[in-house]
Design a protein around this motif. Structure first.
Motif, PDB file in Angstrom:
ATOM      1  N   ILE A  31      -6.884  -4.428  30.072  1.00 34.69           N
ATOM      2  CA  ILE A  31      -6.968  -5.580  30.978  1.00 34.69           C
ATOM      3  C   ILE A  31      -6.528  -5.184  32.385  1.00 34.69           C
ATOM      4  O   ILE A  31      -5.461  -4.592  32.562  1.00 34.69           O
ATOM      5  N   ARG A  32      -7.367  -5.499  33.362  1.00 32.07           N
ATOM      6  CA  ARG A  32      -6.934  -5.328  34.752  1.00 32.07           C
ATOM      7  C   ARG A  32      -6.335  -6.622  35.238  1.00 32.07           C
ATOM      8  O   ARG A  32      -6.824  -7.703  34.936  1.00 32.07           O
ATOM      9  N   PHE A  33      -5.237  -6.534  35.991  1.00 29.95           N
ATOM     10  CA  PHE A  33      -4.521  -7.758  36.358  1.00 29.95           C
ATOM     11  C   PHE A  33      -4.501  -8.077  37.845  1.00 29.95           C
ATOM     12  O   PHE A  33      -3.961  -9.105  38.254  1.00 29.95           O
ATOM     13  N   GLN A  34      -5.022  -7.205  38.680  1.00 29.20           N
ATOM     14  CA  GLN A  34      -5.039  -7.488  40.125  1.00 29.20           C
ATOM     15  C   GLN A  34      -6.102  -6.626  40.806  1.00 29.20           C
ATOM     16  O   GLN A  34      -6.652  -5.710  40.203  1.00 29.20           O
ATOM     17  N   LEU A 218      -3.519  -2.646  26.626  1.00 34.56           N
ATOM     18  CA  LEU A 218      -3.204  -1.769  27.749  1.00 34.56           C
ATOM     19  C   LEU A 218      -3.515  -2.529  29.033  1.00 34.56           C
ATOM     20  O   LEU A 218      -4.604  -3.070  29.174  1.00 34.56           O
ATOM     21  N   LEU A 219      -2.555  -2.585  29.937  1.00 38.11           N
ATOM     22  CA  LEU A 219      -2.796  -3.252  31.214  1.00 38.11           C
ATOM     23  C   LEU A 219      -2.965  -2.184  32.290  1.00 38.11           C
ATOM     24  O   LEU A 219      -2.151  -1.276  32.387  1.00 38.11           O
ATOM     25  N   ALA A 247       1.827  -8.230  36.368  1.00 41.02           N
ATOM     26  CA  ALA A 247       0.847  -8.239  35.275  1.00 41.02           C
ATOM     27  C   ALA A 247       0.892  -9.537  34.446  1.00 41.02           C
ATOM     28  O   ALA A 247      -0.161 -10.066  34.087  1.00 41.02           O
ATOM     29  N   PRO A 248       2.067 -10.084  34.145  1.00 37.54           N
ATOM     30  CA  PRO A 248       2.078 -11.355  33.410  1.00 37.54           C
ATOM     31  C   PRO A 248       1.345 -12.473  34.149  1.00 37.54           C
ATOM     32  O   PRO A 248       0.546 -13.199  33.552  1.00 37.54           O
ATOM     33  N   ALA A 249       1.567 -12.583  35.459  1.00 39.33           N
ATOM     34  CA  ALA A 249       0.901 -13.633  36.228  1.00 39.33           C
ATOM     35  C   ALA A 249      -0.602 -13.388  36.308  1.00 39.33           C
ATOM     36  O   ALA A 249      -1.391 -14.333  36.345  1.00 39.33           O
ATOM     37  N   GLY A 250      -0.993 -12.117  36.321  1.00 36.33           N
ATOM     38  CA  GLY A 250      -2.414 -11.789  36.464  1.00 36.33           C
ATOM     39  C   GLY A 250      -3.190 -11.745  35.168  1.00 36.33           C
ATOM     40  O   GLY A 250      -4.384 -11.408  35.159  1.00 36.33           O
ATOM     41  N   THR A 251      -2.491 -12.060  34.046  1.00 37.07           N
ATOM     42  CA  THR A 251      -3.176 -11.993  32.743  1.00 37.07           C
ATOM     43  C   THR A 251      -2.846 -13.138  31.781  1.00 37.07           C
ATOM     44  O   THR A 251      -3.572 -13.357  30.827  1.00 37.07           O
TER      45      THR A 251
END
Ligand code: GDP
Ligand code: MG
Length: 422
Positions: A31-34, A218-219, A247-251
């Motif tokens: 997962i990409r988060f930003q 995997l982030l 990462a938490p906010a972006g996923t």
């Protein structure tokens, strides 16, 4: 099991794509988060060589689901092209999901990027001109357009009207450029939205179910800690936060689920674009390393600025990412150097510091170096730490001591298996 984040410790281009590709071969989710398609993640594997811009670097593992998290920004036209390019090589991409909460980059965001760099002249930021700063500005101005909005023409029109009524004033009156046509943007958004609509989903239940089932997640962070908008070399940062803290906010993943942070750093330093770069080398040595390391931007082709390893900056990068282990890349590029420098302190107008300061002070910082003897051997086929030349081992151990985080992986080439595990 806990979730792993892979992120850059330096200024970006540390070889994250290469490392994510390696770990993704056994992951269930990547997962990409930003960030957006300003990224350039180079992956070399059984399919060939690719520069990924927006697609997560796990896209080559057909068993892994790749997600663009809500924190990313998506240009649907560019993404459709990227998908098409990769599909030519690996066949239909069915393992991609795009959060319906992603913000969408429109052509006017790219225009605004260009107009602003033009206005700034020599004060420009060195933007990749992919519309990233304008789209994140719109997000926080609350005039952005979400991936979900592309699927409903009437709603999309309302959102575009709301945005462009204001934006066109700036375009005409500040930049002296022609107004953006709403209907044209509506057609662009709707037709390009259709190209990627099959991937757009509410991904939150999917991510949470994967967590519940203890899947391997995997982030993937883009850029590096020193380009982070909170802690990086502001204003020469990116417009989002590439550290695991975001990462938490972006996923939608809870912060306490991230147990492992693999920080990727380079065996020397590189930096693309503007901003202070303390260990920069200008001699022919820089050109030599640039050529050997093929240090040209994967997204823009720009030659990267080259410097010695900066332990002050990297230590800071480790702190703010919370790196639990390090992957160091491009060690092979340093073969053939008679001696190699490591910066461990900055001297700022007579004051010696070992902490990474704000940008204002970085301009005056002079590097204080430790010098280490180099090695001549080609190390690209080495797979065991103790088979490295003694001086290469010492170089790695010195960096480990200076940054205070275990170096667990050493990359000695761009291909997936050119890796030493310690
Ligand atoms: P990213 O943005 O962090 O994914 O990094 P980039 O892909 O922009 O830049 C890293 C470059 O180094 C790419 O050209 C990779 O193929 C290459 N690369 C990665 N690891 C190694 C390595 O250990 N040795 C060499 N020679 N090249 C590497
Ligand atoms: Mg890159």
């Amino acid at each position: 099991m806990g979730i792993t984040t892979i992120c850059g410790i330096n200024w970006g281009d540390e070889g994250k794509g290469r490392m994510v590709d390696y770990f993704a071969s056994s992951a269930d989710f990547v997962i990409r988060f930003q960030g957006g398609n300003n990224a350039g993640h180079t992956v070399m594997n059984e399919y060939g060589k690719f520069a990924l811009h927006l697609l997560p670097s796990g896209i080559f593992n057909k068993k892994a689901i790749n997600i663009l998290g809500n924190g990313t920004v998506v240009n649907p036209e560019a993404l459709a092209k990227e998908i098409e390019e990769i599909e030519k090589v690996i066949g239909s991409i069915d393992n991609l999901l795009i959060s319906d909460r992603c913000h969408i980059i429109f052509p006017f965001h790219i225009l605004l990027d260009e107009y602003e760099e033009e206005r700034l002249k020599e004060k420009k930021f060195g933007s990749t001109k992919r519309g990233i700063a304008p789209v994140y500005s719109d997000k926080y101005l609350k005039v952005g357009i979400l991936a979900s909005d592309l699927l409903d023409k009437d709603y999309l029109y309302k959102r575009l009207k709301n945005n462009l009524e204001f934006k066109n004033q700036i375009i005409e009156k500040v930049y002296n450029k022609p107004k953006v046509d709403i209907d044209e943007m509506l057609e662009w958004g709707y037709s390009n939205g259709k190209k990627i609509s099959r991937y757009i989903k509410d991904v939150i239940p999917i991510i949470h179910e994967a967590m519940y089932e203890d899947k391997k997640i995997l982030l993937e962070g883009q850029l590096g800690a020193l380009r982070d908008i909170e802690f990086g070399i502001y204003p020469y940062t990116t417009s989002s936060s590439p550290i695991p803290g975001y990462a938490p906010a972006g996923t939608s993943i809870p912060p306490y689920e991230i147990k492992r942070v693999i920080g990727v750093m380079k065996a020397y330093s590189t930096c693309v674009g503007e901003g202070p770069f303390v260990t920069e080398i200008f001699s022919e040595k820089a050109e030599e390393i640039r050529k050997k390391g093929n240090e040209y931007g994967a997204a823009t082709g720009r030659p990267r600025r080259i410097g010695w390893f900066d332990a002050v900056a990297s230590r800071f990068g480790c702190k703010i990412t919370g790196a639990t282990e390090i992957a160091i890349t491009l060690l092979d590029v340093l073969s053939g150097q008679e001696s190699i420098k490591i910066c461990d302190r900055y001297n700022i107008n007579g004051e010696v510091i070992d902490k990474f300061p704000t940008t204002r002070l970085l301009y005056d910082a002079k590097p204080e170096y430790i010098e280490m003897p180099g090695w001549d051997e080609d190390i690209s086929k080495v797979r065991n730490f103790f088979d490295l030349p003694k001086n290469a081992q010492k170089y790695i151990l010195k960096i480990e001591e200076l940054i205070g985080v275990r170096i667990k992986y050493i990359s000695v080439g761009p291909v997936r298996d050119q890796l030493i595990k310690r």
